[in-house]
Design an enzyme around this catalytic site. Structure first.
Site: not given
Ligand code: DGL
Length: 269
Positions: A74, A187
């Site tokens: 993330c 994402h």
């Molecule tokens: N997938 C996450 C990232 O790479 C976070 C997305 C989210 O929960 O806002 O930052």
């Protein structure tokens, strides 16, 4: 430390599956324990303190599964919590930002790089900082796209609504004549086609997941932690809410069959 132990991988939700997928491809002998914090997604608009608290709880949970290393899959948690996690826990911890910055710096030809990510990642300025550590001449243009992660969690990958929102977010980056765009949220590779269509085929999209998996392989080898045998490979999936929905989604993007996803109460860790 047991070489057969799994790798912990976590994200706020389904986004980290794009990193898990790359680990499965690049280092197929490793087992993964995946945690998606689906009860508390999105992370992108939360404070640094909150993200550190959440990330610490998740690592504590992953340690109960005897992981030998953790990949913070993330960008927001990598930007806000990775340093703290590295100080507090004594197993290897890798994030996705440094590998992504490296690829971007190596890819750009005209020295104009775009970064899209959550509000947290963009406001932290971390991509700019790492790209400048590698090459101070590169101009970095960042844009927060806070609606993208919820759209992906909703599964609206090819929806006209997603297209329209992407068009509005990306318009100003198009004006900057960038030749490289970092997908600075795990994402976003899931809406890669939409982003590419809008940016045009001449813009290289960087997905930090590939380089992250390669870095992980290097760290495991250096520390004598690499699993040399594929006999014990088994991936397990946990979420903080909506296990069935998560499982169906995971089965559309992973190269392996997800037979089960378990709900856990992450607040107790
Ligand atoms: N997938 C996450 C990232 O790479 C976070 C997305 C989210 O929960 O806002 O930052």
């Amino acid at each position: 430390m047991d070489r057969n132990a799994p790798i912990g991988v976590f994200d706020s939700g389904v986004g980290g599956l794009t990193v898990a997928r790359e680990i499965m491809r690049q280092i197929p002998n490793e087992s993964i324990i995946y945690f998606g914090d689906t009860a508390r997604v999105p992370y992108g608009s939360k404070s640094k303190e909150t993200i550190i608290t959440y990330s610490r709880q998740i690592v504590q949970f992953l340690l109960t599964k005897k992981v030998k290393a953790v990949v913070v899959a993330c960008n927001t948690a990598s930007a806000f919590a990775l340093e703290t996690l590295q100080e507090e826990f004594d197993i290897p911890m890798l994030g996705v930002v440094k590998p992504g910055a490296k690829v971007a710096a190596e890819t750009t030809v005209n020295g104009r790089v775009g970064v899209i990510g959550t509000l947290g990642t963009v406001s932290s300025g971390i991509y700019k900082q790492y790209i400048h550590d590698l090459n101070g001449d590169i101009e970095v243009f960042s844009k927060a796209c806070p609606l993208f992660a919820p759209l992906v969690e909703e599964g609206w990958l090819e929806d006209p609504v997603t297209q329209e929102i992407a068009r509005r977010y990306l318009e100003e980056l198009k004006q900057e004549k960038i030749d490289t765009l970092v997908l600075g949220c795990t994402h976003y590779p899931l809406i890669r086609k939409t982003v590419q269509r809008i940016m045009g085929s001449e813009v290289n999209l960087v997905n930090p997941a590939y380089e992250t998996a390669i870095s992980l392989r290097g760290v495991l080898q250096e520390q004598g932690l690499a699993n040399e045998d594929s006999v014990y490979v088994k991936h397990k999936f946990y979420v903080s809410d909506g296990a069935e929905k998560f499982k169906s989604f995971a089965n559309t993007i992973l190269p392996c069959e997800v037979e089960e996803t378990k709900d856990i109460n992450i607040e107790q860790y």
